[in-house]
Design a protein around this motif. Sequence first.
Motif, PDB file in Angstrom:
ATOM      1  N   ALA A 164       0.829  -1.201   0.000  1.00 40.46           N
ATOM      2  CA  ALA A 164       0.000   0.000   0.000  1.00 40.46           C
ATOM      3  C   ALA A 164       0.865   1.253   0.000  1.00 40.46           C
ATOM      4  O   ALA A 164       0.533   2.258  -0.651  1.00 40.46           O
ATOM      5  N   ALA A 165       2.008   1.186   0.702  1.00 40.30           N
ATOM      6  CA  ALA A 165       2.910   2.337   0.759  1.00 40.30           C
ATOM      7  C   ALA A 165       3.494   2.642  -0.622  1.00 40.30           C
ATOM      8  O   ALA A 165       3.620   3.809  -1.012  1.00 40.30           O
ATOM      9  N   ASP A 166       3.838   1.584  -1.368  1.00 38.89           N
ATOM     10  CA  ASP A 166       4.388   1.796  -2.707  1.00 38.89           C
ATOM     11  C   ASP A 166       3.338   2.391  -3.642  1.00 38.89           C
ATOM     12  O   ASP A 166       3.634   3.288  -4.452  1.00 38.89           O
ATOM     13  N   ARG A 167       2.110   1.919  -3.537  1.00 37.98           N
ATOM     14  CA  ARG A 167       1.053   2.461  -4.381  1.00 37.98           C
ATOM     15  C   ARG A 167       0.800   3.931  -4.066  1.00 37.98           C
ATOM     16  O   ARG A 167       0.593   4.754  -4.979  1.00 37.98           O
ATOM     17  N   LEU A 168       0.832   4.264  -2.790  1.00 34.64           N
ATOM     18  CA  LEU A 168       0.654   5.669  -2.409  1.00 34.64           C
ATOM     19  C   LEU A 168       1.806   6.526  -2.917  1.00 34.64           C
ATOM     20  O   LEU A 168       1.588   7.663  -3.377  1.00 34.64           O
ATOM     21  N   ALA A 169       3.019   5.997  -2.863  1.00 37.75           N
ATOM     22  CA  ALA A 169       4.178   6.740  -3.365  1.00 37.75           C
ATOM     23  C   ALA A 169       4.077   6.966  -4.865  1.00 37.75           C
ATOM     24  O   ALA A 169       4.407   8.057  -5.373  1.00 37.75           O
ATOM     25  N   TRP A 170       3.625   5.948  -5.586  1.00 41.93           N
ATOM     26  CA  TRP A 170       3.444   6.048  -7.038  1.00 41.93           C
ATOM     27  C   TRP A 170       2.407   7.132  -7.365  1.00 41.93           C
ATOM     28  O   TRP A 170       2.644   8.010  -8.215  1.00 41.93           O
ATOM     29  N   THR A 171       1.273   7.082  -6.676  1.00 45.23           N
ATOM     30  CA  THR A 171       0.215   8.071  -6.894  1.00 45.23           C
ATOM     31  C   THR A 171       0.699   9.474  -6.553  1.00 45.23           C
ATOM     32  O   THR A 171       0.369  10.449  -7.245  1.00 45.23           O
ATOM     33  N   ALA A 172       1.493   9.603  -5.510  1.00 35.95           N
ATOM     34  CA  ALA A 172       2.016  10.918  -5.112  1.00 35.95           C
ATOM     35  C   ALA A 172       2.922  11.494  -6.189  1.00 35.95           C
ATOM     36  O   ALA A 172       2.887  12.705  -6.464  1.00 35.95           O
ATOM     37  N   LEU A 173       3.745  10.638  -6.819  1.00 40.99           N
ATOM     38  CA  LEU A 173       4.602  11.107  -7.908  1.00 40.99           C
ATOM     39  C   LEU A 173       3.759  11.656  -9.055  1.00 40.99           C
ATOM     40  O   LEU A 173       4.106  12.677  -9.657  1.00 40.99           O
ATOM     41  N   GLY A 229      16.299   3.422   0.435  1.00 42.91           N
ATOM     42  CA  GLY A 229      15.120   2.737   0.928  1.00 42.91           C
ATOM     43  C   GLY A 229      13.796   3.332   0.493  1.00 42.91           C
ATOM     44  O   GLY A 229      12.735   2.748   0.762  1.00 42.91           O
ATOM     45  N   GLU A 230      13.819   4.481  -0.179  1.00 36.24           N
ATOM     46  CA  GLU A 230      12.587   5.150  -0.587  1.00 36.24           C
ATOM     47  C   GLU A 230      12.323   4.930  -2.075  1.00 36.24           C
ATOM     48  O   GLU A 230      13.240   5.023  -2.893  1.00 36.24           O
ATOM     49  N   PRO A 231      11.067   4.632  -2.458  1.00 36.93           N
ATOM     50  CA  PRO A 231      10.771   4.452  -3.885  1.00 36.93           C
ATOM     51  C   PRO A 231      10.866   5.774  -4.636  1.00 36.93           C
ATOM     52  O   PRO A 231      10.273   6.775  -4.226  1.00 36.93           O
ATOM     53  N   VAL A 232      11.619   5.759  -5.735  1.00 33.01           N
ATOM     54  CA  VAL A 232      11.802   6.977  -6.528  1.00 33.01           C
ATOM     55  C   VAL A 232      11.326   6.801  -7.971  1.00 33.01           C
ATOM     56  O   VAL A 232      11.231   7.788  -8.709  1.00 33.01           O
ATOM     57  N   ALA A 233      11.023   5.560  -8.384  1.00 34.64           N
ATOM     58  CA  ALA A 233      10.564   5.334  -9.751  1.00 34.64           C
ATOM     59  C   ALA A 233       9.801   4.014  -9.833  1.00 34.64           C
ATOM     60  O   ALA A 233      10.105   3.060  -9.092  1.00 34.64           O
ATOM     61  N   PHE A 234       8.842   3.981 -10.756  1.00 35.83           N
ATOM     62  CA  PHE A 234       8.033   2.781 -10.986  1.00 35.83           C
ATOM     63  C   PHE A 234       7.985   2.519 -12.494  1.00 35.83           C
ATOM     64  O   PHE A 234       7.673   3.424 -13.280  1.00 35.83           O
ATOM     65  N   PHE A 235       8.273   1.272 -12.871  1.00 36.70           N
ATOM     66  CA  PHE A 235       8.344   0.903 -14.284  1.00 36.70           C
ATOM     67  C   PHE A 235       7.453  -0.312 -14.543  1.00 36.70           C
ATOM     68  O   PHE A 235       7.859  -1.450 -14.299  1.00 36.70           O
TER      69      PHE A 235
END
Length: 366
Positions: A13-22, A63-69
């Motif tokens: 859920a945290a990764d999805r929120l990070a993706w949406t925030a980007l 440790g923080e997500p910065v990109a999604f492919f």
Amino acid sequence: MNITVHRPGELTAADRLAWTALQSKAHLNGSPELANPFLSPEFALAMGQARRGVHIAVVREDGEPVAFFPFQRTITGVGRAIGLGLSDCQGLVHRPGFTWDARELLRACGLAVWEFDHLTSGQEPFGAGASGTFPSPVIDLDQGYEAYLAQLHENHAKFIRRTLTKQRRLVRDHGTVRYVHDERDPEVLTTLMRWKSAQYRRTGRSDRFAHPWITQLVRRLFHTRSDSFAGILSVLYAADVPVAAHFGLRTERIIVNWFPAYDPSYAKYSPGLGLHLRMAEAAAADGIAHLDLGRGQKAYKDSLKTRELAVSEGWVALRHPVAFGHRARRAPLRALRNTVVSRPELFAPADKLLKRMGKIRSLGRE
């Protein structure tokens, strides 16, 4: 830089929120194209339920997500942009200033080659493999609908007068005309898909809705709704009968034009154009910055657009036999198609032949 690869359902859920925030902040960071719905986690999740081989690479720094492919992969390592052939925007969603090595990313994803046909701008590591760049028209709405309408009157006065006249004639001939921007009746979606299938057959094109997985994908996205993403069905009614409809996807600032169609028995009123003007008005009132009409040469897009984005097609590949084989099969077909589409003296007779074949095929179904 740490790269991990996941199936869509494995994202936290945290990764999805990070993706949406980007995506939500993309316009503030100078990359508004990254907010496109086809680059959203919701589209990737829906594709993962509809097709095999869908994966998402998550790139982390400290440790923080910065990109999604998001991508699709075969067992032989052939990679494709997620939804290749359906999606009108492809690439890697990333934080401002992030750079990456395309081949390092491919190796981490287990890919010998990655193919794209709607690569968005700002993807320079992938863009080096582009074999062609093409216009993708949009309707800018960030200044409001009245500003857009004034621009149409200035640049396409005859077109807008003719379209509005036909809309008044529709009211005169059929009574009350109403527009629903976000129709929630799934039966109307079924009607739209039936119209679109008939249009594909009539014009000699491949019927996308003949593939059950595409129908299922569209239905799934129709029921997908959040503050940052939704499948949106827009419908023009005349005397409570649907005469034109469009199903697309939206984020906070972008609507993508995906499946528009209309009832051919109302063709003399140009209901599709009337629908698009109503969509633009409602979208502007809803805070949408632009309506993406998508790559492709269509007269109605040229009349409605305010400007064009650029999207690219091509490959990024490692030195690998699988990559060489894939490109050898795909490159000649792409080159031939693009040559025909770009040259009117070739496109006109080819389009005429397709329509003739479509008419024969439609008669055979009767």
